[in-house]
Design an enzyme around this catalytic site. Structure first.
Site, PDB file in Angstrom:
ATOM      1  N   ARG A 146      53.559  84.180  50.780  1.00 25.94           N
ATOM      2  CA  ARG A 146      53.769  84.480  49.421  1.00 25.94           C
ATOM      3  C   ARG A 146      54.786  85.670  49.299  1.00 25.94           C
ATOM      4  O   ARG A 146      55.367  86.035  50.704  1.00 25.94           O
ATOM      5  CB  ARG A 146      52.452  85.433  48.871  1.00 25.94           C
ATOM      6  N   HIS A 202      45.327 101.040  57.930  1.00 25.21           N
ATOM      7  CA  HIS A 202      46.059  99.638  58.143  1.00 25.21           C
ATOM      8  C   HIS A 202      46.750  99.193  56.861  1.00 25.21           C
ATOM      9  O   HIS A 202      47.099  98.042  56.765  1.00 25.21           O
ATOM     10  CB  HIS A 202      45.039  98.827  58.651  1.00 25.21           C
ATOM     11  N   LYS A 245      44.563  83.069  61.069  1.00 21.16           N
ATOM     12  CA  LYS A 245      45.434  83.732  62.106  1.00 21.16           C
ATOM     13  C   LYS A 245      45.460  83.009  63.315  1.00 21.16           C
ATOM     14  O   LYS A 245      46.536  83.094  64.106  1.00 21.16           O
ATOM     15  CB  LYS A 245      45.165  85.193  62.028  1.00 21.16           C
ATOM     16  N   GLU A 287      43.039  90.952  69.765  1.00 21.36           N
ATOM     17  CA  GLU A 287      44.389  91.347  70.156  1.00 21.36           C
ATOM     18  C   GLU A 287      44.619  92.533  70.933  1.00 21.36           C
ATOM     19  O   GLU A 287      43.944  93.623  70.711  1.00 21.36           O
ATOM     20  CB  GLU A 287      45.696  91.268  69.420  1.00 21.36           C
TER      21      GLU A 287
END
Length: 693
Positions: free
Chosen positions: A292, A235, A116, A200
């Site tokens: 994917r 999440h 990421k 973040e």
């Protein structure tokens, strides 16, 4: 086109790929672990081969075994599904080295988006908007905390190699950062073999919106519009819908073009999803790219009419995309609900066990268009209104080894209101007996005012907790009377079905030779009354049943109701009776000491424990904490002799790829720790003995 492919996955995605391949005349090969030997996806394929023991690390993550099977059976290509090895660049490279085709993006694209942190750097250079944060290589804990302090709280710690909600923690204040980082790293290492993280700024009231992209080897790349995946718990997505409520056309175009730019930046081929976080003002930022097919791809298929698995197969075989961006259009609205074996009132803890009963609403088979069919370039969009993608069948087991999803329930409507109405109706027809499920929770979501109005963000479930997750309430007498009817009918059926001469079975042959034991409850000079001890999450209910010639009188305290004409079909699991003046027909499952009733107002689980069934059993010791489900002990946070306070974390378990923290139920002293780190424990196993404070 291929003639034979291997599907390197399990569950509903393996069944989904097999169905599309069959329609295209492609033979399919399944692989399975010992836990899946009799699974639905094995039966759906033409051939099947054993991979190994149940744990994924010894079966579905064994790339070497999968490749050996592919070579042995003559498969030309491997479809990875999602999860497991689907985003593993080494697996993609190994497939190519073996001379086979990986039905997915190039390994270089997986590598580019697999980290990421690196992906965000690449996207920034491509002009894709980013969330402010730290995406660097330095992973020292003190340094990371300093970065979080500089960004400003709340922050989100995310596994750099993660996905599916694993390895993510929201940190509200600096004092909580170190513990959250440790937990996030541990879960990331267990799930992905990589404990690197990024940090973040946590966007307040964020919407999770993702764009479906598709690219071919001929330079074609399109976006198939957006999906709103904002409704989440822990999440992980619960509800997905397409298109996103309230999405203006100009923002849709901007997000779609940004997603295509992201795909082109890494030389992407095949199906991919670019995920964005958006604030309530409409500004959006790149989050990650999933290299994917996504679990929620059916809603995109429903609004476009295209079979994305067919596109995957054709693109992997070298064919161009069947349409250009200008030919794509949105038709209607689709919603997907993930039906899980879990207990929402216990923080969505997975629920395992035997699927004793599975009855679903009427559904249609989706058969998307592979290419424009009409001479004028238009297509008649006739999507299924209700679709079910599932990898389980009645009598299967929900095991502790894999994700506990039972099915994806997908509906289509001409608009969002109609789609919500159809989902509500479809959920009312979904009956699952055995493990706990989230079906009633999903039904509450559909009825929730904020959801209906399209006021969506990732905090919706927590914010609407009082409405969506109300405290258990005592069942009305009507429900208890129906449960009593189920017990009486089950006993009567047992009496009729027992072999002659078995005097020991409940209501068996003696039911016909001994009038005192007859299911009719006949007495020569009195009325038989018996106690049925029912209970549920809200309490215990000592229900008294009186046997009368024309039926039964069911009492609870001062309330009473009559039941009559009771019949139960154990094959269809339908219970019929007259309850008061109401003719009742409901689904009913009696499995051990659990009665599942599927009432018009929603499912009820009622426990029934005959008094003699537990005579002499030892009372539970509240000082000994037990495992809420089967799993592995991955951390002990206390030692014998430690003093603890109520709510203090004591043990961390890992089960079904998620961490679960066991906390102290009260103040006390740790007397004994019964398991060590790495030990596998069964549900209900005593983990810690807790003494007085």
């Amino acid at each position: 086109m291929f003639t034979k492919i291997l599907i390197a996955n399990r569950g509903e995605i393996a069944c989904r790929v097999a169905a599309t391949a069959r329609r295209l005349g492609i033979a399919t090969v399944a692989v399975y672990s010992d836990a899946d030997a009799g699974a639905k996806h094995v039966a759906a394929c033409d051939e099947a081969f054993r991979l190994g023991p149940a744990p994924a690390s010894e079966s579905y993550l064994r790339a070497d075994r999968i490749l050996a099977i592919a070579r042995h059976c003559g498969a030309q290509a491997i479809h990875p599904g999602y999860g497991f090895l689907s985003e593993n660049e080494d697996f993609a490279n190994a497939i190519a080295a073996a001379g086979l085709v990986f039905i997915g993006p190039p390994a270089s694209a997986i590598a580019a988006m697999g980290s990421k942190s690196a992906a965000k750097d690449l996207m920034g250079k491509a002009g894709v908007p980013l969330v402010p944060g730290y995406h660097g290589a330095e992973q020292d804990a003190v340094y990371l905390r300093g970065q979080a302090d500089a960004i400003g709280y709340p922050v989100l710690i995310k596994a750099s190699a993660g996905g599916g909600g694993k390895g993510m923690r929201i940190v509200e204040r600096g004092a909580d950062f170190d513990a959250a980082l440790l937990s996030c790293r541990r879960e990331s290492k267990n799930s992905f073999g990589d404990d690197r993280v990024l940090i973040e700024r946590y966007v307040l009231e964020p919407r999770h919106i993702e764009i479906q992209v598709f690219a071919d080897t001929h330079g074609g790349c399109v976006y198939l519009f957006e999906r709103d995946c904002s409704v989440q718990r822990r999440h992980q997505k619960v509800i997905e819908e397409a298109p996103a409520p309230g999405m203006p056309p100009d923002r849709r175009r901007a997000m779609g073009e940004a997603a295509v730019a992201a795909a082109r930046a890494v030389g992407y081929v095949g199906a991919g999803t670019v995920e964005f976080i958006a604030d309530q003002a409409g500004d959006f930022h790149f989050m990650e790219m999933n290299t994917r097919l996504q679990v929620e791809h059916p809603v995109t298929e429903m609004i476009t009419g295209y079979d994305l698995v067919e596109w995957q197969l054709r693109v992997a075989a070298g064919e161009p995309l069947p349409v250009t961006q200008e030919q794509l259009a949105i038709h209607g609205h689709a919603i997907e609900a993930r039906i899980y074996a879990e207990t929402p009132l216990k923080n969505f803890l997975p629920s395992i066990g035997h699927l004793a009963h599975l009855r679903t609403p009427a559904a249609e088979t989706f058969c998307g268009q592979g290419s424009p069919a009409l001479p004028d370039g238009t297509r008649a969009i006739l999507p299924a209104t209700v679709r079910i993608d599932s990898g389980v069948r009645e009598d299967d087991e929900i095991s502790p080894y894999y994700d506990p999803m039972i099915a994806k329930l997908i509906v289509w409507g001409a608009d969002r209101g109609q789609a919500i109405a159809r989902m509500t109706q479809a959920l009312a027809g979904y009956e699952v007996g055995g493990p706990g499920t989230n079906v009633e929770f999903l039904a509450r979501l559909m009825r929730n005012a904020s959801f209906a109005a399209g006021r969506l963000d990732t905090g919706l479930i927590e914010r609407e907790r009082a409405d969506l997750l109300p405290a258990p309430s005592a069942p009305p007498l009507r429900a208890l009377a129906i449960a009593a009817a189920a017990v009486l009918a089950d006993e009567a059926n047992a009496g009729r079905d027992a072999p002659a001469g078995e005097a020991g079975s409940a209501g068996a042959a003696r039911a016909w030779s001994d009038p005192w034991s007859a299911p009719s409850g006949w007495r020569s000079a009195a009325i038989l009354a018996r106690l049925l001890p029912f209970d549920d999450a809200a309490g215990s209910y000592p229900v008294e049943v009186e046997y009368h010639p024309n039926g039964h009188l069911v009492r609870l305290g001062a309330e009473a109701i009559c039941i009559a004409d009771v019949r139960f079909d154990p094959v269809t699991r339908r219970l019929r009776c007259l309850c008061g003046d109401e003719a009742i027909e409901v689904g009913c499952v009696i499995d051990g000491e659990q009665i599942d009733l599927f009432l018009p107002e929603g499912p009820r689980v009622i426990g029934y424990a005959p008094p003699l069934a537990h005579a002499g059993e030892e009372a539970a010791d509240p000082g000994r904490l037990t495992a809420p489900m089967p799993g592995k002990v991955i951390a002990l946070l206390v030692a014998p002799g430690d003093s603890v306070t109520a709510g203090q974390p004591l043990v961390i378990m890992e089960a079904m790829k998620m961490e679960h923290t066991i906390a102290a139920p009260r103040d006390g002293e740790v007397v004994k720790i019964l398991y060590g780190v790495g030990d596998q424990v069964d549900e209900g196993a005593r983990l810690i003995e807790l003494g007085a404070a």
